[in-house]
Design a protein around this motif. Structure first.
Motif, mmCIF file in Angstrom:
data_model
loop_
_atom_site.group_PDB
_atom_site.id
_atom_site.type_symbol
_atom_site.label_atom_id
_atom_site.label_comp_id
_atom_site.label_asym_id
_atom_site.label_seq_id
_atom_site.Cartn_x
_atom_site.Cartn_y
_atom_site.Cartn_z
ATOM 1 N N GLN A 104 0.807 -1.245 -0.032
ATOM 2 C CA GLN A 104 0.023 -0.125 -0.134
ATOM 3 C C GLN A 104 0.866 1.181 0.026
ATOM 4 O O GLN A 104 0.682 2.195 -0.964
ATOM 5 C CB GLN A 104 -1.092 0.031 1.183
ATOM 6 N N ASP A 105 1.961 1.148 0.903
ATOM 7 C CA ASP A 105 2.804 2.466 0.770
ATOM 8 C C ASP A 105 3.559 2.582 -0.674
ATOM 9 O O ASP A 105 3.507 3.645 -0.915
ATOM 10 C CB ASP A 105 3.989 2.231 1.940
ATOM 11 N N LEU A 106 3.846 1.395 -1.161
ATOM 12 C CA LEU A 106 4.652 1.542 -2.513
ATOM 13 C C LEU A 106 3.652 2.248 -3.426
ATOM 14 O O LEU A 106 3.940 2.941 -4.274
ATOM 15 C CB LEU A 106 5.054 0.156 -2.900
ATOM 16 N N ASP A 110 4.320 5.459 -5.794
ATOM 17 C CA ASP A 110 4.049 5.451 -7.180
ATOM 18 C C ASP A 110 3.069 6.466 -7.817
ATOM 19 O O ASP A 110 3.261 7.100 -8.555
ATOM 20 C CB ASP A 110 3.571 3.972 -7.565
ATOM 21 N N ASP A 111 1.977 6.667 -7.020
ATOM 22 C CA ASP A 111 0.900 7.732 -7.360
ATOM 23 C C ASP A 111 1.576 8.936 -7.239
ATOM 24 O O ASP A 111 1.202 9.861 -8.043
ATOM 25 C CB ASP A 111 -0.336 7.396 -6.265
ATOM 26 N N ARG A 117 5.085 13.696 -12.184
ATOM 27 C CA ARG A 117 5.539 13.643 -13.710
ATOM 28 C C ARG A 117 4.532 14.265 -14.445
ATOM 29 O O ARG A 117 4.664 14.958 -15.374
ATOM 30 C CB ARG A 117 5.546 11.987 -14.124
ATOM 31 N N GLY A 118 3.218 14.093 -14.038
ATOM 32 C CA GLY A 118 2.170 14.973 -14.774
ATOM 33 C C GLY A 118 2.171 16.232 -14.773
ATOM 34 O O GLY A 118 2.161 17.140 -15.559
ATOM 35 N N LEU A 119 2.627 16.871 -13.711
ATOM 36 C CA LEU A 119 3.035 18.307 -13.074
ATOM 37 C C LEU A 119 4.059 18.821 -14.067
ATOM 38 O O LEU A 119 4.022 19.644 -14.616
ATOM 39 C CB LEU A 119 3.446 18.627 -11.701
#
Length: 144
Positions: A104-106, A110-111, A117-119
């Protein structure tokens, strides 16, 4: 592997240092080690396998007291198989729970990486306003 290994070979096989192996022995974290006629430690295959297991138990967070308990049971032989299995099953459940937390932490990490990356790809700041400083934009593009 040969039937009898010295401490240097066991250190290499297990990834532990010779000093750590000696300390583990003094602390009762590995089974008693047989000594040859020259007084040097001699490890058989079974000893090396149990040391490798203990390294894994320690690495996965098994408390030292439980490792000692496991070794006490190991010394009892086959009569303790059920109790050793129960101890390992309890530890396995803790490790599995920790793995679920880490997954869950990973995913969260990643999110967040995808978010940045999107920004960067769209030249946006965290509050979705356009970045107008060309030096900042160039630095972000170089790091992608």
């Amino acid at each position: 592997m040969t039937a009898s290994l010295g401490i240097a070979s066991v250190a290499e096989v297990t990834g532990l240092t010779q000093d750590t192996l000696r300390w583990y022995e003094r602390e009762g974290l590995i089974p008693r080690v047989v000594r040859g006629s020259d007084g040097r430690r001699r490890y058989d295959d079974a000893s090396v396998r149990i040391i490798q297991l203990i390294v894994r138990l320690k690495r996965t967070g098994m408390p030292v007291a439980e490792i000692r308990r496991f070794l006490e049971l190991y010394e009892e032989g086959a009569a303790s198989h059920g109790r050793r299995m129960a101890l390992l099953e309890e530890h396995r459940a803790r490790v599995a729970a920790r793995l679920a937390e880490l997954r869950q932490d990973l995913t969260a990490i990643d999110d967040k990486i995808d978010h940045y990356r999107g920004l960067i790809a769209h030249g946006l700041d965290c509050d979705d306003t356009a970045i107008t400083d060309t030096d900042v934009l160039e630095q972000q593009v170089r790091t992608v």
